[in-house]
Design an enzyme around this catalytic site. Structure first.
Site, PDB file in Angstrom:
ATOM      1  N   GLU B 131       0.832  -1.204   0.000  1.00 52.42           N
ATOM      2  CA  GLU B 131       0.000   0.000   0.000  1.00 52.42           C
ATOM      3  C   GLU B 131       0.872   1.262   0.000  1.00 52.42           C
ATOM      4  O   GLU B 131       0.592   2.231  -0.697  1.00 52.42           O
ATOM      5  CB  GLU B 131      -0.897  -0.037   1.243  1.00 52.42           C
ATOM      6  CG  GLU B 131      -1.849   1.125   1.419  1.00 52.42           C
ATOM      7  CD  GLU B 131      -3.074   1.044   0.537  1.00 52.42           C
ATOM      8  OE1 GLU B 131      -3.118   0.183  -0.359  1.00 52.42           O
ATOM      9  OE2 GLU B 131      -3.980   1.869   0.739  1.00 52.42           O
ATOM     10  N   THR B 183      -5.315  10.503  -4.368  1.00 51.63           N
ATOM     11  CA  THR B 183      -5.222  10.376  -2.921  1.00 51.63           C
ATOM     12  C   THR B 183      -4.340  11.462  -2.319  1.00 51.63           C
ATOM     13  O   THR B 183      -4.660  12.049  -1.291  1.00 51.63           O
ATOM     14  CB  THR B 183      -4.632   8.993  -2.556  1.00 51.63           C
ATOM     15  OG1 THR B 183      -5.465   7.994  -3.139  1.00 51.63           O
ATOM     16  CG2 THR B 183      -4.611   8.776  -1.066  1.00 51.63           C
TER      17      THR B 183
END
Lengths: 308, 308
Positions: B131, B183
Site C-alpha cells: 500500500e 489520494t
C-alpha cells in the site's frame, strides 16, 4: 406524609480518551439524601451535612432543590413540596461529580415519592440543569452515569443521546489530593484546537475502548486508556501526577487518568488487592510532600441511585 | 506445479467519523488473481487486465509482486517463485482500495501456495508495505478490511493493532463518478489542526458507531454516520456530493459518505431495493450532467480474500 432515603454515586467523567463523552459511576463515595413530601408547595432545605457550609441553602440557588423545582413545574405538581436533608459523603470540587450526585439523588427521590411519573432518561435534562447551575455548563458526562450507573457514552449533545455501555467487572481506585483545581480553570487551560493526528489517535482509542467493553477484553481496555489531548495539559495542575501514574501502573493498573477535571485521579484494576496497594503507596508519597488526600476503592457502580 | 485463483474485495476506508481508523470490505467489486508457484526464484507478472496499461509490470515496482517478494524474503523462501495473472475488476484511483485488494490477493494466494506459513494478521504488514508503494503512505484502513473482511478498526498504528468488529447485515451502495481525485491531493487539502469541539463530536460518533455494531442497532449506526471534520472539506472535490447524499438519504440510507479519499461515495441500507433505487437515481442525475459513473451494490463482505 411520605418519606424516602436514597444514595447517589460519585462519578468519573472525561474517562481518558473520552473527554466530554464518557463517564462511569462508582459504589463509593456518594451522597445520601432524606426527603419527605409535604402538602404545601416549595422545596425546603432542612439541613446539609458534610459541605463545610459551602452549599447555598436558598432553594433557588441550590443544585438539588433547583432541579426539583424545575421537575415539579414541568409535571404541573406545584401543589406539593419537599423537605430535604442532604448528607454530602464526598468531597466537593474534587472532580468526582459531587453536584451531579446531589442533583441525581434529589430528582430520583422526588420522582419516587411522586409515584415515578418519569423514566431515568426523562430525569436527565433536569439533572443537567442542576449541573449547569453548579458548574456553569450543562455537560452530561457526570450526570448520566450517576443516574444510570455503569459506563455511559454521551453520543451527542444536540440532540442529547446517551448510550449505556456494558459494565466491566473491575475495581476503581480513586485518590483525591487536597489541592484546589476549579472546573472553570481546568477548562480554560485547554486549547480550542488540536492536531488532527492527535484526534485520530484519540478516536482510535475511544473506539477500541468501547469495543473492549463489549468483548470484556480488559487488557485491550487498558491499551486504549490513553489520552494524548487533555491529560498532557491538565495533569500539570495535579501534584505528582506522573509519579502517581507510575505507581499505579507498576501495581498492575490497566490505566490511569484524571477524574473529571481533577484533581482526583482514578485507575482501574482487575485485582482489588493491587488497587488497595497502589492507593496506599500513592497516599504515602503525597503524605511525604505534606499533601493530604482521600482514597476510595470500589467496584464500578451498576445501579445508579438506590433507595436505602 | 501448484496454482490457485483467488478473489480479494474492494474496501471502504475512512468510514465517515472513522477517518484513518475504520474500514469495511464489500462483496463487489474486487480483484481476481491467478497464481502459479514455480521452482525458479522471482515473481513474474505474466499479465494484467483491466488496468488500461497503468500498472507497472516491473516486479519491484508493482504492489502485488513487491509485497510477495518481501514475504518470500522474510520467510526465507527465495528458492521459489510465482507467475501472476491479475484481473483488475475494479476502477483504480477511485477510493475503493484498489491497490489494497491487489496486494491482499497476491499475499493471500502466495501464502496458500506456500502451505499457509502465516496467519492473516501476520500478512498485514506485508500488505501495508504494498500500500505504501502504491499510495505513498502505509495506512492500514483499506488493507485490514480487505484481508479480514467485515468492519475493521485500526486501534493504533504504533504498535499496529487491528480490531475486527461485528459485521452489520446491511447493503452497501457504491457510486464511482469518473472524475479524478488523487489520494495525495485529497490528503493535502485536509487541515492539520481541528477544533476540539469538532473532535469531541467526532469521537462521540465513532464511539456510538462501534457500540451500534455490537448491539446491531442500525438506526443508531445511521445517527453516528456523521463526519464534521473531513467530509466538509473533501466533499467539495466530488461533483454533486450534497445532491447525491440527499437522494440516498431520501431513499432510506442509514448514512452516506466518501469512500477512502474519494471520489467514490458509499451509503448503507437495510433494504436492497432502496439501495438499488438510490444508485439508479444518483447515476441518472450525474448522467444529465455528462458525468459517467460505475455503480456497485452488495452486502458487507465477511470473508476477505477467498479461493475461487
Amino acid at each position: 406524609m411520605k418519606s424516602i432515603k436514597v444514595f447517589a454515586p460519585a462519578t468519573v467523567a472525561n474517562v481518558v480518551c473520552g473527554f466530554d463523552i464518557l463517564g462511569f459511576a462508582v459504589n463509593e463515595p456518594g451522597d445520601e439524601l432524606e426527603m419527605e413530601m409535604i402538602d404545601t408547595p416549595g422545596v425546603n432545605i432542612i439541613s446539609i451535612e458534610g459541605d463545610e457550609g459551602k452549599l447555598p441553602l436558598d432553594p433557588s440557588k441550590n443544585t438539588v432543590s433547583a432541579s426539583i423545582i424545575s421537575l415539579l413545574k414541568k409535571l404541573g405538581r406545584e401543589d406539593v413540596g419537599f423537605n430535604l436533608k442532604l448528607k454530602k459523603k464526598m468531597p466537593m470540587g474534587s472532580g468526582l461529580g459531587s453536584s451531579s450526585a446531589s442533583a441525581v439523588a434529589g430528582l430520583f427521590a422526588a420522582n419516587e415519592l411522586l409515584g415515578k411519573p418519569l423514566s431515568r432518561l426523562e430525569l436527565l435534562p433536569f439533572a443537567m440543569e442542576g449541573e449547569a447551575l453548579a458548574c456553569g455548563h450543562g455537560h452530561a458526562d457526570n450526570v448520566a452515569p450517576a443516574l444510570f450507573g455503569g459506563f455511559t457514552l454521551i453520543k451527542s449533545y444536540d440532540p442529547l443521546e446517551v448510550i449505556q455501555l456494558p459494565v466491566p467487572k473491575l475495581f476503581c481506585a480513586l485518590l483525591y489530593p487536597h489541592v484546589d483545581v476549579p472546573t472553570r480553570d481546568a477548562r480554560q487551560i485547554i486549547r480550542s484546537k488540536v492536531l488532527l493526528k492527535d484526534a485520530v489517535t484519540q478516536w482510535g482509542n475511544i473506539a477500541g475502548l468501547v469495543s473492549s467493553l463489549y468483548t470484556h477484553d480488559y487488557d485491550l481496555l487498558g491499551r486504549c486508556m490513553k489520552d494524548v489531548i487533555i491529560e498532557p495539559i491538565r495533569s500539570i495542575l495535579i501534584p505528582e501526577f506522573d509519579n502517581m501514574k507510575e505507581l499505579a501502573m507498576g501495581n498492575g493498573a490497566l490505566g490511569f487518568g484524571i477524574s473529571g477535571s481533577g484533581p482526583t485521579v482514578f485507575s482501574l484494576f482487575k485485582s482489588k488487592e493491587n488497587a488497595r496497594k497502589s492507593l496506599e503507596e500513592m497516599q504515602a508519597m503525597l503524605n511525604k510532600l505534606g499533601i493530604d488526600s482521600n482514597i476510595y476503592l470500589s467496584e464500578i457502580n451498576e445501579k445508579g441511585p438506590v433507595i436505602l
